[in-house]
Design a protein around this motif. Structure first.
Motif, PDB file in Angstrom:
ATOM      1  N   PRO A 122       4.106  -2.436  51.090  1.00  0.00           N
ATOM      2  CA  PRO A 122       4.100  -2.093  52.507  1.00  0.00           C
ATOM      3  C   PRO A 122       2.688  -2.159  53.076  1.00  0.00           C
ATOM      4  O   PRO A 122       1.717  -1.845  52.393  1.00  0.00           O
ATOM      5  CB  PRO A 122       4.624  -0.654  52.543  1.00  0.00           C
ATOM      6  N   VAL A 123       2.600  -2.588  54.317  1.00  0.00           N
ATOM      7  CA  VAL A 123       1.305  -2.698  54.972  1.00  0.00           C
ATOM      8  C   VAL A 123       0.751  -1.310  55.225  1.00  0.00           C
ATOM      9  O   VAL A 123       1.435  -0.434  55.728  1.00  0.00           O
ATOM     10  CB  VAL A 123       1.449  -3.447  56.307  1.00  0.00           C
ATOM     11  N   ASN A 124      -0.491  -1.104  54.845  1.00  0.00           N
ATOM     12  CA  ASN A 124      -1.186   0.125  55.164  1.00  0.00           C
ATOM     13  C   ASN A 124      -1.768  -0.077  56.561  1.00  0.00           C
ATOM     14  O   ASN A 124      -2.794  -0.740  56.723  1.00  0.00           O
ATOM     15  CB  ASN A 124      -2.281   0.389  54.124  1.00  0.00           C
TER      16      ASN A 124
ATOM     17  N   LEU B 173      -5.301  -1.829  57.909  1.00  0.00           N
ATOM     18  CA  LEU B 173      -5.301  -3.022  58.753  1.00  0.00           C
ATOM     19  C   LEU B 173      -6.030  -2.756  60.061  1.00  0.00           C
ATOM     20  O   LEU B 173      -6.799  -3.600  60.536  1.00  0.00           O
ATOM     21  CB  LEU B 173      -3.872  -3.491  59.027  1.00  0.00           C
ATOM     22  N   PHE B 174      -5.823  -1.600  60.640  1.00  0.00           N
ATOM     23  CA  PHE B 174      -6.502  -1.256  61.885  1.00  0.00           C
ATOM     24  C   PHE B 174      -8.012  -1.255  61.675  1.00  0.00           C
ATOM     25  O   PHE B 174      -8.769  -1.773  62.498  1.00  0.00           O
ATOM     26  CB  PHE B 174      -6.015   0.103  62.395  1.00  0.00           C
ATOM     27  N   ASP B 175      -8.480  -0.694  60.548  1.00  0.00           N
ATOM     28  CA  ASP B 175      -9.911  -0.694  60.236  1.00  0.00           C
ATOM     29  C   ASP B 175     -10.443  -2.116  60.108  1.00  0.00           C
ATOM     30  O   ASP B 175     -11.523  -2.437  60.609  1.00  0.00           O
ATOM     31  CB  ASP B 175     -10.187   0.068  58.932  1.00  0.00           C
ATOM     32  N   VAL B 176      -9.691  -2.970  59.432  1.00  0.00           N
ATOM     33  CA  VAL B 176     -10.094  -4.366  59.258  1.00  0.00           C
ATOM     34  C   VAL B 176     -10.186  -5.060  60.613  1.00  0.00           C
ATOM     35  O   VAL B 176     -11.151  -5.780  60.891  1.00  0.00           O
ATOM     36  CB  VAL B 176      -9.105  -5.099  58.316  1.00  0.00           C
TER      37      VAL B 176
ATOM     38  N   THR C  22       1.339  -9.407  53.020  1.00  0.00           N
ATOM     39  CA  THR C  22       1.604  -8.264  53.891  1.00  0.00           C
ATOM     40  C   THR C  22       0.728  -8.260  55.135  1.00  0.00           C
ATOM     41  O   THR C  22       0.797  -7.325  55.919  1.00  0.00           O
ATOM     42  CB  THR C  22       1.377  -6.925  53.144  1.00  0.00           C
ATOM     43  N   SER C  23      -0.091  -9.274  55.291  1.00  0.00           N
ATOM     44  CA  SER C  23      -1.103  -9.243  56.344  1.00  0.00           C
ATOM     45  C   SER C  23      -0.856 -10.244  57.460  1.00  0.00           C
ATOM     46  O   SER C  23      -1.764 -10.964  57.872  1.00  0.00           O
ATOM     47  CB  SER C  23      -2.481  -9.495  55.729  1.00  0.00           C
TER      48      SER C  23
ATOM     49  N   ALA D 137       1.110   2.367  63.916  1.00  0.00           N
ATOM     50  CA  ALA D 137       0.599   1.016  63.685  1.00  0.00           C
ATOM     51  C   ALA D 137      -0.351   0.612  64.800  1.00  0.00           C
ATOM     52  O   ALA D 137      -0.199   1.044  65.937  1.00  0.00           O
ATOM     53  CB  ALA D 137       1.765   0.040  63.627  1.00  0.00           C
ATOM     54  N   PRO D 138      -1.331  -0.246  64.460  1.00  0.00           N
ATOM     55  CA  PRO D 138      -2.206  -0.748  65.511  1.00  0.00           C
ATOM     56  C   PRO D 138      -1.424  -1.658  66.444  1.00  0.00           C
ATOM     57  O   PRO D 138      -0.372  -2.176  66.077  1.00  0.00           O
ATOM     58  CB  PRO D 138      -3.262  -1.527  64.741  1.00  0.00           C
TER      59      PRO D 138
END
Length: 194
Positions: free
Chosen positions: A26-28, A32-35, A65-66, A180-181
């Protein structure tokens, strides 16, 4: 014999898997928002290579997942005119995810929205808000090995599906992840002046 109340006689969706058959992690969304924030920061400073490196590293550590990181990277490659990098990444994206990326020249043409995929919407609506909805949307997001190209979503519909997945996760399983972002927006088709 229990009644099938899914409305369409569809089998229960199986957990999504990457193209090599591994279960999808699952997407963290926080990660992802930090990235995305790091990438946006580097872009604001004109440091495109650093922004690309941040997104590439995230994709490498979170294969399959990205989708949003891929979409951000495609946007950057297009804005920099890097056709070969764009083409390679688009091919990689299409192997893992159930969407067609427009050719470099047609980048602004993201295609039809999710409303044009009536049977897909009907399947989602028939399960909403049952927990199986998340597995169904995951099944739709990830490309199935051996899937034909005509089964893939246009990029506009795919982005809407990602957004719907985020909403479903918060509605159906609010304790599973932080919010989620916001889905990055691909360029909208330019209106032509007549």
């Amino acid at each position: 014999e229990p009644d099938d109340d899914s409305g369409f006689g569809q089998p229960e969706p199986q957990p999504a898997r990457t193209p090599d058959g591994a279960p999808v992690r699952p997407v963290n969304t926080e990660e992802l928002f930090d990235v995305q924030q790091q990438s946006d920061f580097f872009l604001s400073l004109g440091q495109h290579d650093q922004a690309i490196a941040v997104l590439r590293e995230h994709i490498a550590t979170s294969p399959g997942t990205s989708a949003l990181a891929y979409l951000d990277l495609l946007r950057i490659f297009h804005s920099l005119g890097r056709k070969e990098d764009y083409a390679r990444l688009a091919e990689e994206f299409e192997r893992a995810f159930n969407a067609d990326v427009p050719a470099f020249e047609n980048f602004n043409e993201t295609g039809k929205g999710l409303e044009h995929y009536r049977s897909t919407l009907a399947r989602i609506e028939s399960q909403w808000p049952a927990p199986g909805t998340l597995a169904l949307i995951e099944e739709l997001i990830f490309r199935k090995p051996g899937a034909h190209e005509d089964e893939a979503f246009d990029l506009a519909a795919y982005q809407e599906l990602l957004l719907l997945y985020s909403v479903a996760k918060e509605v159906i399983d609010p304790n599973s992840a932080p919010p989620a972002p916001v889905t990055p927006t691909m360029p909208t088709p330019k209106a032509t002046m007549t």
